[in-house]
Design an enzyme around this catalytic site. Sequence first.
Site, PDB file in Angstrom:
ATOM      1  N   HIS A 192       0.827  -1.211   0.000  1.00  0.00           N
ATOM      2  CA  HIS A 192       0.000   0.000   0.000  1.00  0.00           C
ATOM      3  C   HIS A 192       0.857   1.255   0.000  1.00  0.00           C
ATOM      4  CE1 HIS A 192      -3.455  -2.575   1.714  1.00  0.00           C
ATOM      5  NE2 HIS A 192      -3.467  -2.525   0.402  1.00  0.00           N
ATOM      6  N   GLU A 436      -1.939 -10.481 -24.217  1.00  0.00           N
ATOM      7  CA  GLU A 436      -0.801 -10.563 -23.301  1.00  0.00           C
ATOM      8  C   GLU A 436      -0.386 -12.005 -23.034  1.00  0.00           C
ATOM      9  OE1 GLU A 436      -1.697  -8.628 -19.581  1.00  0.00           O
ATOM     10  OE2 GLU A 436      -3.756  -9.332 -19.564  1.00  0.00           O
ATOM     11  N   ASP A 460       3.053  -8.765 -19.481  1.00  0.00           N
ATOM     12  CA  ASP A 460       2.789 -10.200 -19.406  1.00  0.00           C
ATOM     13  C   ASP A 460       3.234 -10.923 -20.665  1.00  0.00           C
ATOM     14  OD1 ASP A 460       1.722 -10.923 -16.860  1.00  0.00           O
ATOM     15  OD2 ASP A 460       0.003  -9.655 -17.309  1.00  0.00           O
ATOM     16  N   CYS A 507      -0.173  -1.132 -23.944  1.00  0.00           N
ATOM     17  CA  CYS A 507      -0.328  -0.493 -22.632  1.00  0.00           C
ATOM     18  C   CYS A 507       0.659  -1.037 -21.611  1.00  0.00           C
ATOM     19  CB  CYS A 507      -1.761  -0.620 -22.131  1.00  0.00           C
ATOM     20  SG  CYS A 507      -2.267  -2.320 -21.874  1.00  0.00           S
TER      21      CYS A 507
HETATM   22  C1  PEP Z   1       0.620  -5.886 -19.120  1.00  0.00           C
HETATM   23  O1  PEP Z   1       0.649  -7.063 -18.770  1.00  0.00           O
HETATM   24  O2  PEP Z   1       1.400  -5.394 -19.968  1.00  0.00           O
HETATM   25  C2  PEP Z   1      -0.349  -4.956 -18.530  1.00  0.00           C
HETATM   26  C3  PEP Z   1      -0.498  -3.729 -18.980  1.00  0.00           C
HETATM   27  O3  PEP Z   1      -1.066  -5.379 -17.481  1.00  0.00           O
HETATM   28  P1  PEP Z   1      -0.499  -5.523 -16.002  1.00  0.00           P
HETATM   29  O4  PEP Z   1       0.862  -4.879 -15.943  1.00  0.00           O
HETATM   30  O5  PEP Z   1      -1.498  -4.840 -15.139  1.00  0.00           O
HETATM   31  O6  PEP Z   1      -0.463  -7.004 -15.824  1.00  0.00           O
HETATM   32 MG    MG Z   2      -0.989  -7.943 -17.708  1.00  0.00          MG
END
Ligand code: PEP
Ligand code: MG
Length: 583
Positions: A192, A436, A460, A507
Amino acid sequence: MEIYRGIGVSPGLVIGTALVLDAEGVRIPARQIPPEKVSSELTRLNKALKAAAEESRAQQKSVELRLGKQLGSIFSAQSTFYDDPGLLTELHQLIHNERFTAEYAVTNVIRTYRRALEALGKDHFLSTKASDLLDVEKRILNQLLGADWEPLSNLKEPVIVLAHDISPSETATMDPTKVLAFATESGGKTSHTAIMAGALEIPAVVGLGKFLHDVAGGDTLIVDGTRGILIVDPDEEILEEYQGQVKVLSEQSGYWLAERDLPAVTLDGTRIELMGNIEFPSEAAHCIDRNADGVGLYRTEFLFAGHDTDPSEEEHYQAYVHVVQTLGPNKPVVIRTLDHGADKFPNHAEKISEERNPFLGLRSVRLCLRNLPMFKKQMRAILRASVQGDIRIMFPMVGTLLELRQCKMLLAEVREDLLEEGIPFKKDMPVGTMIEVPSAAIMADKLAKEVDFFSLGTNDLVQYTLAADRTNENVAGLYNPADPAVLRLIDSVVRAARTNNIGATVCGEMSGDPLFTQWLLGTGLRQLSVSPQNIPEIKKLIRRINLSDAEAMAEKALQLDTARDVTNYLREQKRRIQPDAID
Ligand code: PEP
Ligand code: MG
């Protein structure tokens, strides 16, 4: 000079003076009381517990006002500790049977739990609760001792705070103009405290291991929250080097401010949509500060921060409405459905047992498909909020067509329910899937026929493609987005999206790394979603890119043999268009 490496949980580079907090906070001696004082000592303890709980609730309210309901809820979860029957029994026993003071009982019991949690190792999900217990201990001791346990809220000079651990509430009271950065021996990425530092945009490095014995208050420090580095007492050469970097960065931030309202457009006039990734509704404002084109990834699992139960439909709804209202009616907000499991909130109630391979286990959309009421509740809230602006829904960790179809079927059921109930929602709300998992990337041509957009989750995708856990430092050398295998997969996904005329974005962290910007645009991507803090730098780079050069370099990079070759090539190409930048 000593250099320590830990986990960068909030980016930024700062040089400053150390303020060292005692490794264990206040030290309490093991004092005993005479038998006739036992009863008044128990009363004193009970009063302190009550007052501490009240104080915690008051802090919950003030954090809610400042940073939003979710961050406030961390403290509502903490307030359950103060009347936890197990904890009370242990405290009472130490006072009643052993005749220790209330202060010592509190310290003894809570620190035992705290150390046990820390001993699980920073990768264990329960270890992140240790900093919450630190809050609880300090708050009760403050009541018993009448001491001021909030030294961080009254700082006169700007400092870099060093501590064994910093509690979430201490972080929440930090004034970012006075606490330039902080670094701690313990802590992990999803604690947190780390989450709070990110929301306040205070550069921070945690999990550095033992270093406090080597530092004195007033020492010069360098904290690099982006790379996870703490340098104590830097030698002249290093100090000069970092001072140079800080200068460049501050000149850049002035320049970026001036560029805030310029569009992310390439030299040949192609508009690139540059969006922000957020975890908390309050961060939507960080996207607006940088004039983002929207929110490309809202990681909603952080709605669970501080909760051990599912948020209600209303809590989901309020969070989404807050984000969409902050962004305004014309900027898209991509809401990703819950992505629990593995390293993210693995203690969620739905997790039945410990898994041997949690990253390959019951996580994310797999977990949601096992808990339909929870999943549908979230979909209802997203649909309800969709009438307020340009909301889009996205499913994480989809590995097969069947999974995607199941998600879409549930969405259709929720739509029907809302129709029947006469609750308004946007009928044509776009639906996307994250790519991913390598199986999804390989099947992208089929998936593209069933969604409106793809969002490449490279964090991922890299780990699953290269079979290298993204949180395991032992295989950190293998975990590399520049690996040609990763580039080939991304390239094929972007092609599938283009062929099928659907949107595609990246992303994962790769999209916020300037090393890859040219390459990503060269593959044909016209939308990126990055941490809000990275928006100015990426925009600056986009404005120097010529798309036909980028296309040629993307092709060339795809033909290289190793991640090292790719990195060197991309670095060279970046220097070509941005010779003044720091690598
Ligand atoms: C990713 O896996 O690239 C992603 C954006 O999701 P997270 O980092 O939340 O797993
Ligand atoms: Mg991810």
